[in-house]
Design an enzyme around this catalytic site. Structure first.
Site, short mmCIF file in Angstrom:
data_model
loop_
_atom_site.label_atom_id
_atom_site.label_comp_id
_atom_site.label_asym_id
_atom_site.label_seq_id
_atom_site.Cartn_x
_atom_site.Cartn_y
_atom_site.Cartn_z
N HIS A 1 65.62 27.82 30.80
CA HIS A 1 65.54 26.42 31.25
C HIS A 1 65.64 25.40 30.12
O HIS A 1 65.65 24.21 30.37
CB HIS A 1 64.23 26.19 32.00
CG HIS A 1 63.03 26.17 31.11
ND1 HIS A 1 62.45 27.30 30.62
CD2 HIS A 1 62.34 25.13 30.57
CE1 HIS A 1 61.43 26.97 29.84
NE2 HIS A 1 61.34 25.67 29.79
C1 UD1 Z 1 59.76 20.65 30.64
C2 UD1 Z 1 59.38 20.58 29.15
C3 UD1 Z 1 59.57 21.97 28.51
C4 UD1 Z 1 58.84 23.02 29.29
C5 UD1 Z 1 59.27 22.97 30.74
C6 UD1 Z 1 58.53 24.01 31.57
C7 UD1 Z 1 59.85 18.42 28.09
C8 UD1 Z 1 60.71 17.70 27.09
N1 UD1 Z 1 60.24 19.65 28.42
O1 UD1 Z 1 61.15 20.94 30.72
O2 UD1 Z 1 59.06 21.92 27.20
O3 UD1 Z 1 59.14 24.27 28.74
O4 UD1 Z 1 58.99 21.67 31.26
O5 UD1 Z 1 59.13 24.19 32.83
O6 UD1 Z 1 58.88 17.86 28.54
N2 UD1 Z 1 62.88 19.45 38.34
C9 UD1 Z 1 62.70 19.71 39.69
N3 UD1 Z 1 61.44 19.87 40.14
C10 UD1 Z 1 60.34 19.80 39.34
C11 UD1 Z 1 60.55 19.53 37.98
C12 UD1 Z 1 61.82 19.37 37.49
O7 UD1 Z 1 63.66 19.79 40.44
O8 UD1 Z 1 59.21 19.97 39.82
C13 UD1 Z 1 64.27 19.34 37.82
C14 UD1 Z 1 64.79 17.93 37.79
O9 UD1 Z 1 66.14 17.95 38.09
C15 UD1 Z 1 64.64 17.53 36.32
C16 UD1 Z 1 64.84 18.86 35.62
O10 UD1 Z 1 64.30 19.84 36.49
O11 UD1 Z 1 65.53 16.56 35.93
C17 UD1 Z 1 64.15 18.95 34.29
O12 UD1 Z 1 62.76 18.67 34.40
P1 UD1 Z 1 61.97 18.03 33.16
O13 UD1 Z 1 60.56 17.81 33.53
O14 UD1 Z 1 62.71 16.85 32.63
O15 UD1 Z 1 62.06 19.11 32.03
P2 UD1 Z 1 61.96 20.70 32.08
O16 UD1 Z 1 63.31 21.25 31.86
O17 UD1 Z 1 61.18 21.18 33.25
#
Ligand code: UD1
Length: 386
Positions: free
Chosen positions: A206
């Site tokens: 991820h």
């Molecule tokens: C975040 C953390 C990362 C951690 C990871 C654990 C940062 C910079 N990164 O990354 O260090 O390892 O969490 O999972 O804070 N999304 C959903 N549902 C959710 C959450 C996210 O659909 O409940 C999707 C959205 O499209 C979003 C993407 O995932 O844009 C990324 O989510 P985001 O919270 O920005 O970062 P992670 O990749 O989860």
């Protein structure tokens, strides 16, 4: 009620890391305030962990959601600040290295509230990695630092941080594992997923440096497809993070994966199921930080899609191989792992993990250090010399 501690969480790994500390604080009669930023909001990325660990629901849910780094960090600073002004905690705990963590640390430190970093000092010394930027900022504005490993402790000293505010505590993820070990052993992967133990790899992916670069992602996926074609008796169970799912669809890679009949795509699983799946697997493929460590604790081989890791001990002991996004290295390492032994769950490795990550008492040490910090570090209302 005792002193008031706010814990700011927002993502899946932060809930896991904080759960043992929240439980210990409650046991020792601290008043806790759980502030959830809302960075992770899907059930399987968030609520399931509260249920599994049986920790209280958040006192505040800030609904930040997804967005750019600037958006997330900015909103966390604004909204956490409002809560802290109202709540007036004696100390704020900020776990990990996410955007929620850095935003919360800035809000808290700027209000001159004692700010404690849980999982301090981790470094890969790559200033372009998002989590590394967050870690550096948090470590250098916090007032008390909980280092999970010796390496982390030394990194902080080398960066000139005063020794008296750094506590070598061990890792709370080991606390969580030891506490729930029995629950993890109760799930039968064959009954639940039709998977035969030692006949599959678990995979999670991820990190933006892999998912958001089409060529890198393609190289990783193609390596898996080539390996699976050759070994049709082995499955790869791919637990797909929402970020990755979005990219697989966007780049058109989902179809490519679906053609490979032994790559199984599944939504992310909760804590108990994930660890059970890893425990019964041949090995773990990942780019997560926490999961490299969990594989080590379980005595399971790990292949990491990164060129560097902050969990150096896993590589030194020889249970973790860094393959970056290099197809040749990925295939070679997969072949090596399956050739070694069908069952090499290693007690000696698990024992070593205990040595590196403490003894399952990290949260006790952290709570002791919290008490020390509240009595020894300047409280929020005291006027200090500029
Ligand atoms: C975040 C953390 C990362 C951690 C990871 C654990 C940062 C910079 N990164 O990354 O260090 O390892 O969490 O999972 O804070 N999304 C959903 N549902 C959710 C959450 C996210 O659909 O409940 C999707 C959205 O499209 C979003 C993407 O995932 O844009 C990324 O989510 P985001 O919270 O920005 O970062 P992670 O990749 O989860």
């Amino acid at each position: 009620m005792g002193q008031k501690i706010s814990i700011v969480i927002g993502t899946r790994p932060q809930i896991i890391k904080s759960a043992p500390v929240i439980k210990t604080l409650l046991k020792k009669n601290f008043e806790t305030s759980i502030i959830h930023t809302g960075q992770h909001y899907d059930y399987e990325m968030n609520k399931i962990f509260f249920e599994e660990f049986n920790i209280p629901d958040p006192d505040y849910y800030l609904g930040i959601g997804s967005g750019s780094h600037g958006y997330q960090i900015g909103e966390v600073i604004k909204r956490v600040e409002e809560v802290l002004i109202k709540d007036k905690p004696d100390l704020v705990v900020v776990p990990g290295d996410t955007n929620s963590a850095v935003g919360a640390a800035i809000a808290s430190a700027k209000l001159r509230i004692i700010t404690a970093h849980l999982e301090a000092g981790l470094r890969i010394y790559n200033p372009f990695m998002q989590e590394e930027m967050n870690r550096r900022i948090i470590d250098h504005i916090s007032h008390v630092l909980f280092a999970p490993t010796n390496y982390a402790y030394k990194n902080l000293l080398q960066e000139g941080i005063e020794e008296n505010i750094i506590f070598l505590t061990g890792d709370t993820m080991l606390d969580a594992f030891l506490k729930f070990k029995n629950r993890i052993e109760q799930i039968n992967v064959y009954e639940k997923y039709g998977l035969e133990a030692q006949k599959y790899f678990v995979m999670t992916l991820h990190r933006d440096f892999n998912t958001d670069y089409p060529e890198r992602l393609k190289e990783i996926l193609e390596a898996l497809i080539i390996f699976c074609k050759k070994h049709d008796d082995i499955n790869i169970l791919f637990l797909v993070h929402p970020r990755t799912k979005k990219r697989l669809v966007e780049y058109g890679y989902i179809k490519m994966l679906e053609k490979s009949k032994n790559i199984i795509l599944m939504p992310p699983t909760g804590y108990f199921e994930t660890l059970t799946l890893v425990k019964n697997s041949i090995g773990l493929l990942t780019d997560s930080g926490g999961m490299q460590k969990e594989a080590f604790i379980l005595g399971v081989d790990c292949i990491t899609f990164r060129s560097k890791t902050e969990w150096l001990e896993t590589v030194e002991i020889g249970v973790n191989t860094l393959v970056d996004a290099n197809a040749n290295k990925i295939i070679k390492t997969l072949e090596k792992i399956i050739s070694i032994s069908s069952n090499r769950r290693r007690k000696d490795v698990q024992e070593k993990a205990m040595k590196y990550y403490g003894d399952g008492e990290a949260s006790e040490r952290i709570v002791k250090a919290i008490k020390w910090a509240i009595s020894n570090i300047m409280p929020q209302n005291e006027i200090f010399n500029a």
